[in-house]
Design a protein around this motif. Structure first.
Motif, mmCIF file in Angstrom:
data_model
loop_
_atom_site.group_PDB
_atom_site.id
_atom_site.type_symbol
_atom_site.label_atom_id
_atom_site.label_comp_id
_atom_site.label_asym_id
_atom_site.label_seq_id
_atom_site.Cartn_x
_atom_site.Cartn_y
_atom_site.Cartn_z
ATOM 1 N N ILE A 81 28.550 59.237 73.987
ATOM 2 C CA ILE A 81 28.103 59.112 72.874
ATOM 3 C C ILE A 81 26.632 59.307 72.516
ATOM 4 C CG2 ILE A 81 27.991 56.626 73.048
ATOM 5 C CD1 ILE A 81 29.118 56.396 70.137
ATOM 6 N N VAL A 82 26.514 60.081 71.310
ATOM 7 C CA VAL A 82 25.035 59.885 70.907
ATOM 8 C C VAL A 82 25.071 59.328 69.423
ATOM 9 C CG1 VAL A 82 23.268 61.661 69.948
ATOM 10 C CG2 VAL A 82 24.625 62.292 72.018
ATOM 11 N N PHE A 83 24.158 58.327 69.318
ATOM 12 C CA PHE A 83 23.970 57.404 68.361
ATOM 13 C C PHE A 83 23.217 58.077 67.266
ATOM 14 C CE2 PHE A 83 25.175 54.568 71.824
ATOM 15 C CZ PHE A 83 25.975 53.916 71.474
ATOM 16 N N GLN A 84 23.078 57.320 65.846
ATOM 17 C CA GLN A 84 22.039 57.896 65.024
ATOM 18 C C GLN A 84 20.658 57.588 65.300
ATOM 19 O OE1 GLN A 84 23.180 55.962 61.132
ATOM 20 N NE2 GLN A 84 25.306 55.877 61.897
ATOM 21 N N ASN A 85 20.277 56.421 66.187
ATOM 22 C CA ASN A 85 18.894 56.484 66.483
ATOM 23 C C ASN A 85 18.797 56.835 67.883
ATOM 24 O OD1 ASN A 85 20.339 54.305 68.348
ATOM 25 N ND2 ASN A 85 19.566 52.612 67.339
ATOM 26 N N TYR A 86 17.685 57.050 68.461
ATOM 27 C CA TYR A 86 17.559 57.823 69.670
ATOM 28 C C TYR A 86 17.832 57.306 70.949
ATOM 29 C CZ TYR A 86 14.918 59.756 65.816
ATOM 30 O OH TYR A 86 14.491 60.448 64.470
ATOM 31 N N SER A 87 17.830 55.804 70.946
ATOM 32 C CA SER A 87 18.243 54.987 72.062
ATOM 33 C C SER A 87 17.424 55.495 73.431
ATOM 34 C CB SER A 87 19.847 55.114 72.335
ATOM 35 O OG SER A 87 20.354 54.478 71.055
ATOM 36 N N GLU A 137 5.415 60.443 71.786
ATOM 37 C CA GLU A 137 4.663 61.742 71.533
ATOM 38 C C GLU A 137 5.441 62.898 71.016
ATOM 39 O OE1 GLU A 137 1.501 62.078 74.972
ATOM 40 O OE2 GLU A 137 3.443 61.445 75.905
ATOM 41 N N LEU A 138 6.621 62.416 70.874
ATOM 42 C CA LEU A 138 7.894 63.588 70.218
ATOM 43 C C LEU A 138 8.149 63.267 68.701
ATOM 44 C CD1 LEU A 138 10.348 63.311 73.199
ATOM 45 C CD2 LEU A 138 8.362 64.973 73.029
ATOM 46 N N SER A 139 8.588 64.368 67.991
ATOM 47 C CA SER A 139 8.993 64.027 66.803
ATOM 48 C C SER A 139 10.500 63.545 66.829
ATOM 49 C CB SER A 139 9.006 65.668 66.290
ATOM 50 O OG SER A 139 10.015 66.354 66.753
ATOM 51 N N GLY A 140 10.947 63.093 65.430
ATOM 52 C CA GLY A 140 12.312 62.775 65.656
ATOM 53 C C GLY A 140 13.134 63.670 66.241
ATOM 54 N N GLY A 141 13.080 65.022 65.761
ATOM 55 C CA GLY A 141 14.189 65.954 66.063
ATOM 56 C C GLY A 141 14.083 66.070 67.569
ATOM 57 N N MET A 142 12.953 66.018 68.277
ATOM 58 C CA MET A 142 12.566 66.314 69.638
ATOM 59 C C MET A 142 13.257 65.014 70.282
ATOM 60 S SD MET A 142 8.819 67.896 69.632
ATOM 61 C CE MET A 142 8.804 67.982 71.438
ATOM 62 N N ARG A 143 13.306 63.758 69.978
ATOM 63 C CA ARG A 143 13.609 62.554 70.587
ATOM 64 C C ARG A 143 15.330 62.712 70.519
ATOM 65 N NH1 ARG A 143 10.238 57.942 67.494
ATOM 66 N NH2 ARG A 143 8.104 58.511 68.079
ATOM 67 N N GLN A 144 15.574 63.247 69.340
ATOM 68 C CA GLN A 144 17.333 63.412 69.444
ATOM 69 C C GLN A 144 17.740 64.397 70.306
ATOM 70 O OE1 GLN A 144 19.615 61.403 68.958
ATOM 71 N NE2 GLN A 144 20.286 61.305 67.026
ATOM 72 N N ARG A 145 17.042 65.462 70.668
ATOM 73 C CA ARG A 145 17.243 66.605 71.660
ATOM 74 C C ARG A 145 17.371 65.715 72.998
ATOM 75 N NH1 ARG A 145 13.928 70.091 68.516
ATOM 76 N NH2 ARG A 145 15.059 72.287 68.008
#
Length: 309
Positions: A81-87, A137-145
């Motif tokens: 599971i991938v949550f809404q937050n990056y965890s 050090e990462l953007s939101g999109g990179m964290r979710q990646r």
């Protein structure tokens, strides 16, 4: 052929006996191996509750949730599971966050094999240049990646995505939609994607199922089959009559269900136009015998009658 996932008459209720709230009722869902299903609904309709039931983080109040014909009785690596937050763990780098799952699930691999296996999934989400960076050090999109890579590295049979891109800006969101869809196209992992965005649902999935609100809990409505060929080029797909018709059908279904459910929109109340008490009435000195504050229009009419001591 037995489906990989089955929900049969699943309901979920929260609260105590005297104040129960039914969130989901009579949910029926069948997912085959390799399916890409998107479930769409209003915020607060029970989408996350549904994904948590599939993940094994919650148990149904009634009905059955089964994988491979066996009752789901808890979380397991076969359902990632991938949550809404990056965890993500902030003290670990990109590689280390992904490697954490690999070390736990594949202890039989050699150190070198785990290193290469981890690098494969970091590269899959296009983060190799940032592999040594920390989450801050990462953007939101990179964290979710990173979160997606870590979940995929666990090699789940079902990938559960709980509004994974909702916190991202529109451009980053569009990019990741395309990238996750491309990863699915190459790997054919079964995907259940929760969203509240009609465009997102229709662009990424082959089956779109609305979660419809009701007076006694939400339930799944009739699914919409998306037969638009893959790979789907966003700029071309959005212009097609098929996409526009499917979107209109989906939106009308959701809006119609909300109206039928009797949901109401909360209106904002404007603050009354009242003057402060000390300016409105000056001749009363005791807080106990002051009259109620009066509206400005009334005070303006009577201001000449007020005796100022």
């Amino acid at each position: 052929m037995r489906p990989i996932l089955e929900l049969s008459n699943v309901s979920k209720t929260f609260g105590r006996a005297h104040e129960l709230a039914t969130i989901l009722r009579d949910v029926n869902l069948t997912v085959a191996e390799g399916d890409f299903v998107s479930i769409i609904g209003y915020s607060g309709s029970g989408k996350s509750t549904l994904i948590n039931l599939i993940a094994g983080l919650l148990k149904p109040t009634a009905g059955q949730a089964m994988m491979d014909g066996k009752t789901i009785d808890g979380p397991g690596p076969e359902r990632g599971i991938v949550f809404q937050n990056y965890s993500l763990l902030p003290w670990l780098t990109v590689t280390e966050n992904v490697r954490l799952a690999v070390d736990q699930l594949f202890p039989a691999m050699s150190v070198q094999e785990r290193k290469e296996y981890t690098a494969k999934y970091v590269d899959m989400v296009k983060l190799t240049p940032a592999s040594g960076k920390y989450p801050k050090e990462l953007s939101g999109g990179m964290r979710q990646r990173v979160s997606v890579a870590r979940t995929l590295a666990a090699n789940p049979r079902i990938l559960l995505l709980d509004e994974p891109l909702s916190a991202l800006d529109a451009l980053t969101r569009a990019t990741l939609q395309d990238e996750i869809a491309d990863i699915w196209h190459k790997n054919r992992t079964t995907v259940i994607w929760i969203t509240n965005d009609p465009d997102e649902a229709l662009l990424v999935a082959d089956r779109v199922i609305p979660l419809l609100p009701g007076r006694e809990g939400a339930t799944l409505g009739p699914e919409i089959s998306v037969s638009i060929p893959r790979p789907r080029m966003r700029n071309d797909v959005l212009k097609t009559a098929e996409f526009k018709d499917l979107k209109l059908q989906l939106i009308n279904t959701l809006i119609g269900a909300k109206k039928d459910s009797g949901a109401t929109v909360t209106k904002k109340l404007a603050a009354p136009d009242i003057l402060p008490e000390d300016l409105a009435i000056k001749r009363h000195t005791s807080i106990f015998d002051r009259p109620e504050p009066r509206r400005r229009s009334q005070l303006q009419r009577e201001e000449l009658k007020i005796e100022v001591s």
